[in-house]
Scaffold this active site. Structure first.
Site, PDB file in Angstrom:
ATOM      1  N   ARG A 172      45.519  40.430  38.568  1.00 45.02           N
ATOM      2  CA  ARG A 172      45.050  40.284  39.945  1.00 45.02           C
ATOM      3  C   ARG A 172      43.580  40.692  40.077  1.00 45.02           C
ATOM      4  O   ARG A 172      42.881  40.236  40.957  1.00 45.02           O
ATOM      5  CB  ARG A 172      45.862  41.206  40.870  1.00 45.02           C
ATOM      6  CG  ARG A 172      47.251  40.733  41.177  1.00 45.02           C
ATOM      7  CD  ARG A 172      48.050  41.842  41.862  1.00 45.02           C
ATOM      8  NE  ARG A 172      47.484  42.306  43.119  1.00 45.02           N
ATOM      9  CZ  ARG A 172      47.711  41.770  44.312  1.00 45.02           C
ATOM     10  NH1 ARG A 172      48.485  40.728  44.408  1.00 45.02           N
ATOM     11  NH2 ARG A 172      47.175  42.284  45.409  1.00 45.02           N
ATOM     12  N   ARG A 176      34.444  41.025  35.050  1.00 50.01           N
ATOM     13  CA  ARG A 176      33.188  40.266  35.068  1.00 50.01           C
ATOM     14  C   ARG A 176      32.140  40.923  34.191  1.00 50.01           C
ATOM     15  O   ARG A 176      32.052  42.151  34.159  1.00 50.01           O
ATOM     16  CB  ARG A 176      32.588  40.249  36.476  1.00 50.01           C
ATOM     17  CG  ARG A 176      33.437  39.654  37.522  1.00 50.01           C
ATOM     18  CD  ARG A 176      32.572  39.406  38.773  1.00 50.01           C
ATOM     19  NE  ARG A 176      33.442  39.015  39.876  1.00 50.01           N
ATOM     20  CZ  ARG A 176      33.817  39.850  40.836  1.00 50.01           C
ATOM     21  NH1 ARG A 176      33.354  41.093  40.855  1.00 50.01           N
ATOM     22  NH2 ARG A 176      34.620  39.424  41.774  1.00 50.01           N
ATOM     23  N   ARG A 267      59.052  49.186  45.192  1.00 47.94           N
ATOM     24  CA  ARG A 267      58.216  50.378  45.181  1.00 47.94           C
ATOM     25  C   ARG A 267      57.889  50.714  46.631  1.00 47.94           C
ATOM     26  O   ARG A 267      57.531  49.828  47.422  1.00 47.94           O
ATOM     27  CB  ARG A 267      56.947  50.048  44.386  1.00 47.94           C
ATOM     28  CG  ARG A 267      56.252  51.211  43.800  1.00 47.94           C
ATOM     29  CD  ARG A 267      57.046  51.971  42.775  1.00 47.94           C
ATOM     30  NE  ARG A 267      56.315  53.190  42.454  1.00 47.94           N
ATOM     31  CZ  ARG A 267      56.879  54.338  42.146  1.00 47.94           C
ATOM     32  NH1 ARG A 267      58.181  54.450  42.061  1.00 47.94           N
ATOM     33  NH2 ARG A 267      56.131  55.400  41.870  1.00 47.94           N
ATOM     34  N   ARG A 299      45.180  56.361  46.293  1.00 48.66           N
ATOM     35  CA  ARG A 299      43.884  56.076  46.904  1.00 48.66           C
ATOM     36  C   ARG A 299      43.770  56.746  48.262  1.00 48.66           C
ATOM     37  O   ARG A 299      44.770  57.085  48.895  1.00 48.66           O
ATOM     38  CB  ARG A 299      43.635  54.574  47.016  1.00 48.66           C
ATOM     39  CG  ARG A 299      44.766  53.749  47.559  1.00 48.66           C
ATOM     40  CD  ARG A 299      44.521  52.240  47.352  1.00 48.66           C
ATOM     41  NE  ARG A 299      45.711  51.498  47.757  1.00 48.66           N
ATOM     42  CZ  ARG A 299      45.945  50.220  47.500  1.00 48.66           C
ATOM     43  NH1 ARG A 299      45.061  49.512  46.833  1.00 48.66           N
ATOM     44  NH2 ARG A 299      47.043  49.631  47.902  1.00 48.66           N
ATOM     45  N   GLU A 319      47.528  57.548  50.077  1.00 45.30           N
ATOM     46  CA  GLU A 319      48.674  56.696  49.759  1.00 45.30           C
ATOM     47  C   GLU A 319      49.442  57.284  48.584  1.00 45.30           C
ATOM     48  O   GLU A 319      48.924  57.331  47.466  1.00 45.30           O
ATOM     49  CB  GLU A 319      48.105  55.322  49.367  1.00 45.30           C
ATOM     50  CG  GLU A 319      48.873  54.170  49.926  1.00 45.30           C
ATOM     51  CD  GLU A 319      48.147  52.857  49.659  1.00 45.30           C
ATOM     52  OE1 GLU A 319      47.193  52.549  50.392  1.00 45.30           O
ATOM     53  OE2 GLU A 319      48.523  52.172  48.701  1.00 45.30           O
ATOM     54  N   TYR A 367      55.155  39.194  45.043  1.00 42.82           N
ATOM     55  CA  TYR A 367      53.986  40.026  45.371  1.00 42.82           C
ATOM     56  C   TYR A 367      52.953  39.168  46.116  1.00 42.82           C
ATOM     57  O   TYR A 367      51.887  38.879  45.585  1.00 42.82           O
ATOM     58  CB  TYR A 367      53.444  40.530  44.039  1.00 42.82           C
ATOM     59  CG  TYR A 367      52.436  41.658  44.004  1.00 42.82           C
ATOM     60  CD1 TYR A 367      51.891  42.222  45.134  1.00 42.82           C
ATOM     61  CD2 TYR A 367      52.033  42.159  42.763  1.00 42.82           C
ATOM     62  CE1 TYR A 367      50.971  43.260  45.038  1.00 42.82           C
ATOM     63  CE2 TYR A 367      51.114  43.193  42.649  1.00 42.82           C
ATOM     64  CZ  TYR A 367      50.589  43.741  43.794  1.00 42.82           C
ATOM     65  OH  TYR A 367      49.670  44.754  43.687  1.00 42.82           O
ATOM     66  N   ASP A 369      50.075  38.100  48.661  1.00 43.37           N
ATOM     67  CA  ASP A 369      49.020  38.552  49.552  1.00 43.37           C
ATOM     68  C   ASP A 369      49.152  37.793  50.863  1.00 43.37           C
ATOM     69  O   ASP A 369      49.943  36.847  50.975  1.00 43.37           O
ATOM     70  CB  ASP A 369      47.648  38.301  48.913  1.00 43.37           C
ATOM     71  CG  ASP A 369      47.315  39.363  47.875  1.00 43.37           C
ATOM     72  OD1 ASP A 369      47.789  40.505  48.021  1.00 43.37           O
ATOM     73  OD2 ASP A 369      46.569  39.061  46.918  1.00 43.37           O
TER      74      ASP A 369
END
Ligand code: FAD
Ligand code: UDP
Length: 396
Positions: A172, A176, A267, A299, A319, A367, A369
């Protein structure tokens, strides 16, 4: 009795998109939602004059122009670009994995130097076809980045060893060899000005919504055959006040079937939100990941930075990942081999429920988005319309 074409279970993005589109096509919809509010996990609410993402950071990003135009009907988006920072012990790194990260990790300056460093680290590992998340991550970024930025974070997020997780989870994230901290590759990205809840509010405008009621409490036990003789109903509420022809279910598919084939794994997360009226800028960025295993949260998000907030005070959310147990919210499907096999078995059961459709992150156990959620809901609408017209749509 009030009669509807559709009973829609769940007022999240999937259910709301479907309800909006079907209502536009002249169908009557009744939405039921077990939580006290609409919008599911994209729910946002103002605290200290800041839009707080109540179920974790939500950044809209997509490569699908059709979906981008679609969602822009319901809100104006700002130009936020997600660029999280990762903290590992006393070190700080840019994400996603890019030349800034590699420079911070190894002091390298050119793409060639970074690639050489990664190649040196993975040479001995001999990974040809990555079989799991660990092999995938190592083969892409080498051992240092894996050990410091991926292993600890992933194992606490998913509660499983990286060897037991599917490779796609890590794919995901962009990788780069340029200096670019944009977390996504998609051409369209932003946060809706005024938050996400308004999107679902607008979608559900004028549609009957009952909150604080689960499907399991709402639905009556009845003999479907007897009812179908009158007006084509396939369901009726316990109190006999509502009847419907078809159902869209966006809750957990295994729960719909009363867990009869066993439990799918999910989860869960615990969100700890703190208002800080005395502090204006807590961490200088919307998302800061804590990648070491020993810190129990993954996070911290500082909500005002999603909207370039300059006012007084701030709100942060930590979280904490957790295994899902009955009674808790199932945020993420765990798409490993074992669960996918069980899901396929539930999918087969679902085929026998001719008047029930399953959709969304929980109904399809994927999953998704937000962009994919909208895309899937629009596809389902097309299928429903085609079904009525007697046309079969074959999906690629
Ligand atoms: P949900 O939002 O879960 O909605 C389902 C609704 O059904 C819920 O309101 C639930 O209460 C209700 N329901 C369930 N069972 C029943 C029942 N039995 N009876 C009645 N009601 C029921 N996507 C992005 O694009 N960008 C991001 O940055 C992003 N970040 C995320 C961060 C986190 C922590 C999480 C968990 C998800 C994130 N997502 C993100 C994904 C996004 O949340 C989903 O794509 C979207 O919310 C899916 O919508 P949905 O309607 O399928 O599910
Ligand atoms: N990940 C990681 N380190 C990070 C951020 C992400 O190892 O600092 C991994 C982790 O396994 C996570 C996955 O990449 O589950 C996908 O990250 P993303 O930010 O997309 O997760 P989500 O927003 O869906 O929780």
């Amino acid at each position: 009795m009030k009669q509807y074409d559709y009973l829609i279970v769940g007022a999240g993005l999937f259910g709301a998109t479907f309800a909006y589109e079907m209502t536009k096509r002249g169908k009557s919809c009744l939405v039921i939602e077990k939580r006290g509010h609409i919008a599911g996990n994209i729910y946002t609410k103002k605290q200290l004059d800041i839009q707080v993402h109540k179920y974790g950071a939500h950044i809209f990003h997509t490569s699908n122009k059709k979906v981008w135009d679609y969602v822009n009907q319901f809100a104006e988006f700002n130009h936020y670009v997600n660029s999280p920072v990762a903290v590992y012990k006393d070190e700080l790194y840019n994400l996603p994995f890019n030349m800034n990260t590699f420079h911070q990790m190894w002091g390298v300056r050119t793409p060639m130097q970074a690639k050489r460093k990664i190649a040196e680290q993975i040479e001995a590992l001999n990974i040809t076809e990555p079989q799991n998340l660990e092999e995938q991550a190592l083969s892409l970024v080498g051992t240092d980045v894996y050990e410091k930025l991926i292993k600890g974070y992933t194992e606490k997020q998913w509660g499983r060893d990286c060897k037991e997780l599917p490779a796609f989870i890590i794919k995901r994230l962009p990788l780069r060899f340029i200096y670019d901290n944009n977390y996504f590759n998609d051409p369209y990205q932003g946060i809706p000005k005024g938050g996400y809840t308004q999107i679902v509010e607008k979608m559900l405008d004028g549609i009957d919504v009952i909150r604080g009621t689960s499907f399991q409490d709402f639905v009556g036990k009845f003999d479907g055959k007897a009812l179908s003789l009158e007006g084509g109903l396939s369901g009726i509420s316990e109190d006999g006040q509502y009847g419907w022809k078809r159902t869209l279910y966006t809750g957990m598919i295994d729960e719909y079937f009363n867990f009869q084939l066993g439990n799918l794994e999910y989860r869960s997360l615990r969100f700890e939100t703190e208002e800080k009226p005395e502090e204006d800028n807590y961490q200088g960025n919307a998302v800061v990941n804590y990648t070491e295993r020993e810190i129990p949260f993954t996070r911290i998000i500082e909500h005002k930075h999603f909207e370039f907030g300059k006012g007084e005070g701030t709100v942060i959310t930590r979280e904490y990942p957790a295994e899902w147990k009955p009674g808790e919210e199932p945020y993420y499907p765990i798409n490993n081999g074992k669960n996918n096999t069980l899901y396929t078995a539930y999918e087969n059961l679902a085929k026998n429920e001719q008047q029930v459709l399953f959709g969304g992150r929980l109904g399809q156990y994927k999953y998704f988005d937000m962009d994919k959620t909208i895309e899937e809901a629009l596809n389902l609408v097309d299928q429903e319309v085609a079904r009525e017209d007697g046309v079969t749509i074959y999906k690629k």
